[in-house]
Motif scaffolding. Structure first.
Motif, mmCIF file in Angstrom:
data_model
loop_
_atom_site.group_PDB
_atom_site.id
_atom_site.type_symbol
_atom_site.label_atom_id
_atom_site.label_comp_id
_atom_site.label_asym_id
_atom_site.label_seq_id
_atom_site.Cartn_x
_atom_site.Cartn_y
_atom_site.Cartn_z
ATOM 1 N N HIS A 51 1.243 -1.322 -0.656
ATOM 2 C CA HIS A 51 -0.113 -0.579 -0.204
ATOM 3 C C HIS A 51 0.743 1.305 -0.018
ATOM 4 N N GLY A 52 0.596 2.413 -1.018
ATOM 5 C CA GLY A 52 1.903 3.026 -0.906
ATOM 6 C C GLY A 52 0.330 4.478 -0.699
ATOM 7 N N ASP A 53 1.057 5.589 -0.851
ATOM 8 C CA ASP A 53 0.726 6.640 -1.059
ATOM 9 C C ASP A 53 -0.345 6.794 -1.876
ATOM 10 N N LEU A 54 -1.364 6.815 -2.735
ATOM 11 C CA LEU A 54 -1.645 6.676 -3.370
ATOM 12 C C LEU A 54 -3.638 6.540 -3.262
ATOM 13 N N HIS A 55 -4.487 6.575 -3.089
ATOM 14 C CA HIS A 55 -5.692 5.948 -2.641
ATOM 15 C C HIS A 55 -6.814 6.462 -3.910
#
Length: 255
Positions: free
Chosen positions: A181-185
């Motif tokens: 899970h990266g920062d981009l949602h």
């Protein structure tokens, strides 16, 4: 911070995606009447070990989880739709199961999910799976360089809303790279032309999920499994997708 992956790094991520696709293909074929959810998890675990890969789930402990997940596979059955914690349950004829799997190969992650019907299908379940599949396809098609993140969200939502389903935006897609899970949602509903610019090198997990008659979810007593608030069934589809100069590239494609 949104990290842009080089073409060479995307090639490495595709290696992880191919493995994740192979695991889900095997698990979907093994999800038959009488199969135990713990056995499905063990099959995935054995495939991870044989490949020399690493699980993204077993030690995963975000703020919304009651404890480290402890398994390598999410198995969400019937009214469960996300984060289904494998337990001692044997699949029955007519069950619907969502299989969500993420793994790291040589330090690069891929994340994917599929929903299948066990044995005899119910028409309403087949319809929900069809809508979710088409929503994923629409989201992927909208993942074009020069576009916006909201274009993907809006494309997903258009399919679901046209078929009469409502949309929960608490959980959705996300950027992927060295971690799951990266920062981009990426919510499954949004406005086109809004949000982050889609640049070549962005890698995201696009994952529409819908419930048959509600958009409300509750957490099971196991502290992980998310179920529909009204007992209706859910479907979940997901692929890891790279934005390239030539358009979207599905890294977790299944044969």
């Amino acid at each position: 911070m949104i990290e842009l992956r080089t073409p060479a790094e995307i090639e490495k991520m595709q290696v992880a995606g191919i493995f994740v696709g192979e695991v889900l293909t095997e698990l979907a074929a093994r999800a038959t009447v009488g199969m135990n959810l713990l056995k499905l998890d063990q099959i995935a675990h054995d495939m991870i070990r044989a490949r020399g890969a690493e699980s993204c789930y077993i030690d995963y402990h975000p703020s919304f989880g009651a404890s480290p997940f402890g398994k390598v596979l999410c198995t969400s059955v019937n009214d469960a739709v996300l984060h289904g914690l494998p337990h001692d349950y044997r699949l029955a004829d007519g069950d619907m199961i969502s299989l969500d799997f993420a793994a790291s190969v040589d330090g690069w992650v891929s994340d994917s999910a599929i929903t299948v019907i066990v044995g005899t299908p119910r028409p309403e379940d087949a319809r929900l799976i069809d809508t979710t599949t088409r929503a994923l396809d629409a989201g992927i098609a909208a993942a074009q360089p020069g576009g916006r993140l909201g274009d993907i969200s809006a494309a997903i939502a258009a399919v679901a809303l046209a078929d009469g389903y409502t949309i929960n935006t608490d959980f959705g897609g996300h950027s992927v790279g060295r971690t799951m899970h990266g920062d981009l949602h990426l919510p499954n509903n949004g406005r086109p032309g809004r949000g982050v610019h889609l640049k070549p090198g962005i890698v995201i997990a696009i994952e529409p999920w819908f419930l048959e008659t509600t958009d409300k979810i509750v957490t099971d007593k196991d502290g992980w499994t998310l179920r529909s608030a009204d007992g209706s069934r859910g479907a979940h589809m997901e692929h890891t997708v790279a934005i390239t100069a030539d358009g979207p590239l599905v890294l977790s494609a299944r044969s």
